[in-house]
Design a protein around this motif. Structure first.
Motif, PDB file in Angstrom:
ATOM      1  N   GLY A   1       0.811  -1.215   0.000  1.00 32.72           N
ATOM      2  CA  GLY A   1       0.000   0.000   0.000  1.00 32.72           C
ATOM      3  C   GLY A   1       0.841   1.260   0.000  1.00 32.72           C
ATOM      4  N   ALA A   2       2.002   1.209   0.673  1.00 34.41           N
ATOM      5  CA  ALA A   2       2.893   2.371   0.692  1.00 34.41           C
ATOM      6  C   ALA A   2       3.755   2.446  -0.553  1.00 34.41           C
ATOM      7  N   LYS A   3       3.678   1.437  -1.403  1.00 37.64           N
ATOM      8  CA  LYS A   3       4.412   1.399  -2.681  1.00 37.64           C
ATOM      9  C   LYS A   3       5.919   1.552  -2.476  1.00 37.64           C
ATOM     10  N   GLY A   4       6.442   0.888  -1.440  1.00 37.67           N
ATOM     11  CA  GLY A   4       7.885   0.885  -1.219  1.00 37.67           C
ATOM     12  C   GLY A   4       8.401   2.014  -0.363  1.00 37.67           C
ATOM     13  N   ALA A   5       7.535   2.946   0.049  1.00 31.74           N
ATOM     14  CA  ALA A   5       7.981   4.024   0.940  1.00 31.74           C
ATOM     15  C   ALA A   5       8.134   3.469   2.357  1.00 31.74           C
ATOM     16  N   ILE A   6       9.017   4.103   3.136  1.00 31.79           N
ATOM     17  CA  ILE A   6       9.237   3.650   4.511  1.00 31.79           C
ATOM     18  C   ILE A   6       7.976   3.874   5.344  1.00 31.79           C
ATOM     19  N   VAL A   7       7.590   2.821   6.064  1.00 36.50           N
ATOM     20  CA  VAL A   7       6.503   2.900   7.046  1.00 36.50           C
ATOM     21  C   VAL A   7       7.134   2.735   8.424  1.00 36.50           C
TER      22      VAL A   7
END
Length: 490
Positions: free
Chosen positions: A382-388
């Motif tokens: 869901g974050a498309k590879g961005a840091i969560v």
């Protein structure tokens, strides 16, 4: 055949002696056939009397004996020649096959010798290549040690000069304000309290009581009882200090840590180390103190009930927190009881190579600790590879709060938290990298940074922050290192 040859040779011999011979055949009175062989005397024209015949007979006997000896010698030579001819005839008949077999055997021997020589040549080439590689490694190590030696010498000289100035009381002075200094007091300068130099001097000279306990401020950043923020933004990372080096290839990359909130019987010096090269990582080495860690003498080796994945483990409040291998499951392993106390699946988290750091190593899920507690750094579809970023309950591993950043996880080499802020490292292999981004969950904003960060050994596979020691711990290409840091005032 031999009889005819002997007769022929006899005739030849007598012919050579220039003698005439006659052969006559007739029956004797009894009817038996007789052969009479007559030879003319070479020197007598007539036969002597009976008394004179004896010497002639003796001469003839001698001549006959000599001739018989010559014949025997000639016969022997002929027999030898016949034997030689017979052997040659047999050799010509059987020679081709025997010669072929002999050549085949000799060729096989030569081939085996050639293969042995080629094998020895290859072994020598491999040994030579290994020697060249070892030589290059030793030269690189020598160069690195030379750089470290020069750096240590420079730092020692700087510290010596600083100590000498402090002993002499040679602090910088502002003579323009000397009239405001009370009589009898030491003259001091007017420091710019916003400068980094002032912060460093203050941190060295200010004694902080051990009773100060960090509390949570309304902004989300920890503060002490006096309301002074003990945190700020990262502005400086020092040179790496190498503590020790892993002994085997399994230590190419790994994780090492100390508990910022140790639980009995562990202390702030108790150190844990995990070599993470392999497919079934279960061993956790425990060292009672720093000397044992530096010398490589573990006091205990924990064998985890399930393997862990990569370099994202941490120790906090007496427990080891790690990601289960090939899963998105977080595990809490209590070190004193050696038992798993909690397991929790991280919802939607990528794992086993879906969203790792740029160096790979299945670093999809990275646990971290700072002054505010236990965190986990990861990403999702869901974050498309961005840091969560999520804060965890240290007892149950439940998610307490989650933030989604705009920093691509696979574009950075490592990440850590200090005082509730996320920081990322630009490269794991460049010698002169930077801390290039920060994200503040309190404001939900990120910004670019350019704080120099040294990858001395050019393969940093783990960077974590220890809030008790106020240092960064890192694993750089077999080497376990620390970094001093400096924060700005809030």
């Amino acid at each position: 055949m031999p009889v005819a040859q002997l007769l022929l040779l006899t005739c030849l011999v007598w012919g050579l002696e220039a003698r005439t011979a006659q052969l006559r055949k007739a029956n004797d009175p009894s009817g038996r056939c007789q052969y009479i062989f007559s030879v003319a005397s070479p020197s007598e024209s007539s036969c002597p009397e009976e008394g004179q015949a004896t010497p002639a007979i003796q001469d003839l006997q001698r001549d006959s004996s000599a001739q018989r000896a010559d014949l025997e010698s000639t016969k022997a030579r002929l027999s030898s020649l016949e034997g030689i001819l017979h052997q040659l005839a047999l050799g010509q008949a059987a020679g081709p096959s025997q010669t072929h077999e002999g050549l085949q055997r000799e060729l096989g021997t030569l081939r085996r010798e050639r293969e042995q020589l080629e094998t020895q040549s290859r072994e020598l080439e491999v040994a030579y290549s290994n020697l060249l590689r070892d030589k290059s490694a030793l030269e690189e190590e020598k160069r690195r040690l030379g750089e470290e030696n020069a750096d240590l010498a420079q730092r020692l000289e700087s510290r010596s000069q600083e100590a000498a100035r402090l002993r002499k009381g040679q602090c910088p002075q502002d003579h323009s304000s000397s009239q405001d200094v009370p009589p009898g007091s030491r003259e001091v300068s007017k420091w710019n309290v916003e400068t980094v130099n002032f912060q460093e001097l203050k941190s060295e000279l200010t004694e902080v009581p051990a009773s100060r306990i960090l509390k949570e401020s309304p902004s989300g950043h920890p503060v002490n009882e006096e309301g002074d923020a003990g945190c700020g933004e990262l502005v400086w990372v020092g040179e790496p200090l190498t503590l020790r080096r892993a002994e085997t290839i399994a230590g190419k990359y790994g994780v090492w840590m100390r508990d910022p909130k140790p639980a009995y019987p562990h202390t702030r010096e108790t150190t844990w180390r995990i070599d993470t090269v392999g497919t079934d990582i279960r061993q956790v080495f425990e060292y009672d103190g720093v000397p044992q860690f530096l010398q490589g003498y573990p006091s205990k080796v924990h064998v985890l009930p399930r393997p862990l994945e990569s370099t994202g483990a941490v120790v906090y409040r007496g427990s080891l927190y790690f990601q289960g291998a090939e899963s998105r499951t977080l595990v809490r392993y209590e070190l004193t009881t050696e038992a798993v106390k909690a397991e929790k699946e991280l919802p939607g988290a990528g794992y086993h190579g879906q969203f790792p750091y740029s160096w790979g190593g299945y670093t999809d899920i990275d646990l971290a600790v700072d002054e505010t507690g236990l965190w986990v750094i990861y990403s999702t579809q869901g974050a498309k590879g961005a840091i969560v970023l999520s804060r965890l309950n240290p007892e149950s591993l439940a998610l307490e709060q989650t933030w989604e950043t705009n920093i691509r996880k696979q574009s950075v080499a490592n990440a850590f938290l200090i005082c509730g802020r996320l920081y990322t490292v630009s490269s794991y292999s460049a010698r002169d990298a930077t801390v290039n981004f920060t994200y503040d969950p309190a404001t939900g904003r990120s910004k670019a940074l350019s704080v120099p960060f040294k990858n001395r050994y050019k393969y940093s596979s783990m960077v974590d922050y220890n809030p008790l020691e106020k240092k960064l711990f890192a694993w750089d290409n077999f080497n376990m290192v620390t970094y001093d840091i400096r924060l700005s005032r809030v």
